[in-house]
Design an enzyme around this catalytic site. Sequence first.
Site, PDB file in Angstrom:
ATOM      1  N   CYS A  57       0.830  -1.210   0.000  1.00  0.00           N
ATOM      2  CA  CYS A  57       0.000   0.000   0.000  1.00  0.00           C
ATOM      3  C   CYS A  57       0.864   1.260   0.000  1.00  0.00           C
ATOM      4  CB  CYS A  57      -0.939   0.006   1.202  1.00  0.00           C
ATOM      5  SG  CYS A  57      -0.070  -0.110   2.764  1.00  0.00           S
ATOM      6  N   SER A 112      10.478   2.873   5.519  1.00  0.00           N
ATOM      7  CA  SER A 112       9.054   2.603   5.758  1.00  0.00           C
ATOM      8  C   SER A 112       8.332   3.853   6.255  1.00  0.00           C
ATOM      9  CB  SER A 112       8.883   1.495   6.803  1.00  0.00           C
ATOM     10  OG  SER A 112       9.440   0.298   6.320  1.00  0.00           O
ATOM     11  N   ASP A 117       9.332  -0.471  10.518  1.00  0.00           N
ATOM     12  CA  ASP A 117       8.277  -1.430  10.141  1.00  0.00           C
ATOM     13  C   ASP A 117       8.917  -2.493   9.254  1.00  0.00           C
ATOM     14  OD1 ASP A 117       6.160  -2.826   9.166  1.00  0.00           O
ATOM     15  OD2 ASP A 117       4.994  -1.087   8.527  1.00  0.00           O
ATOM     16  N   GLY A 192     -14.088  -5.359   4.908  1.00  0.00           N
ATOM     17  CA  GLY A 192     -13.005  -5.788   4.017  1.00  0.00           C
ATOM     18  C   GLY A 192     -11.983  -6.628   4.749  1.00  0.00           C
ATOM     19  N   GLY A 194      -8.509  -6.732   3.785  1.00  0.00           N
ATOM     20  CA  GLY A 194      -7.144  -6.378   3.374  1.00  0.00           C
ATOM     21  C   GLY A 194      -6.163  -6.644   4.503  1.00  0.00           C
ATOM     22  N   LYS A 195      -4.885  -6.811   4.144  1.00  0.00           N
ATOM     23  CA  LYS A 195      -3.880  -7.215   5.132  1.00  0.00           C
ATOM     24  C   LYS A 195      -3.792  -6.254   6.324  1.00  0.00           C
ATOM     25  CE  LYS A 195       0.861  -8.664   5.759  1.00  0.00           C
ATOM     26  NZ  LYS A 195       2.225  -8.623   5.301  1.00  0.00           N
ATOM     27  N   ILE A 196      -3.730  -4.939   6.040  1.00  0.00           N
ATOM     28  CA  ILE A 196      -3.614  -3.971   7.143  1.00  0.00           C
ATOM     29  C   ILE A 196      -4.862  -4.026   8.017  1.00  0.00           C
ATOM     30  CG2 ILE A 196      -3.469  -1.515   7.709  1.00  0.00           C
ATOM     31  CD1 ILE A 196      -1.626  -1.133   5.369  1.00  0.00           C
TER      32      ILE A 196
END
Length: 418
Positions: A57, A112, A117, A192, A194-196
């Site tokens: 992202c 990051s 991160d 949703g 999504g990964k985050i």
Amino acid sequence: MHTSLNKNHKFYAIGLSYKKADAATRGHFAIDENAQEAILNSAKAAGASGLIVISTCNRTELYGFSPDAMTLVKILCEHTQGTIEEFLEVAYLHKNDDAIAHLFKVGTGLDSQILGDFEIIGQLKIGFKRSKKLKLINPFMERLVNAVIQASKRIKNETEISSGATSVSFAAVQYIMARVPYISEKNILLFGTGKIGRNTCENLVKHTKNEHITLINRTKEKAEKIAGKFNLLVKDYADIESEIAQSDILVVATGAQKPTINKEILYTKKPLLILDLSIPKNVSDDVKELENVTLVHLDQLSQMTDATLKRRQGYIPQAEGIISEITAEFNAWLQTRKFAPTIKALKVKLKEVQAAEIENVRKKTPDFSEATAQAMSDKIIQKITNQFAHHLRHANGSTAESLALINSIFQLEDSDDV
């Protein structure tokens, strides 16, 4: 610096990141798995000897060998939604040593959005495996990626640059906990998978002890799979409007290319905090027109400069020292690769001289010990080649001249230097 089997190819890093590209622009160049495969296959068809694709992202990057940077830019733009002009406005194009330095910085979390991160190293490993499967990893890239992984591990273990909150998902939870009182009693809706969003959800469960978290996803099976892991309630996508109306916090983490939430579907009478953790943005800015709605996008979350982040900055010099050390080791290996064929050819030449001389002496000398002569001259050859290797290793800028001189003196056959 010569690094590729094709002498006209150099090593490049091209890409864009949160530093200059906003969420909308990054969204235009986001790459899903299919697009990654297509990019790699295009590069392979064009004769590339190595290429790795990274898309998160926060950034989209290509690392690989090419006659020039624009070749990689064109391949990227062919398989994404953005134009070359749009890309070049916010892009960085690094070559050879600068490209190597950039990969080290990215892979070790120094580049990051939230310093330290380390999630990016996982993305690099995935990209590396995908390229290796397609035989798009040459020895240079294999060695380089392993060096970056090693640097990442050492920085993680030897410094405290990753202590405390390390990711946007953790920052989201910090933001919520700092601004929402009685968080354990509030209704939280995750829209949703999504990964985050999933990571945020996991951190919310862990840190808020909240048992009122609901998950909605367009594909219900996917939602149920994740809900089972975190003990969440799953509701149908059709119920999204009524679920939002009951929520205090809405976390949006869908993979949609256009906003999925706008003010038309918000009927809430109480304060609603919306966190949009999607790239491109999935919540329309028009929700800010509603008095009781607060909208926060992940770009704002990652600008949090709390005490933890300030403390981490103190470890940057130590991290950079580790990177310098491992980069020097990588460059030493690279130098060795450049002159290894010459040393090998020199050894062959000296062995020919050795064989001829031993044969001459054997014919003329009775009771000649061939084994002793062989062992002794082998040691001399090893010492001579070691001396040359030592010289070449420390020749710095004059390595090419030294190689040419050795080749000329010993009349060695030309050999490729990789």
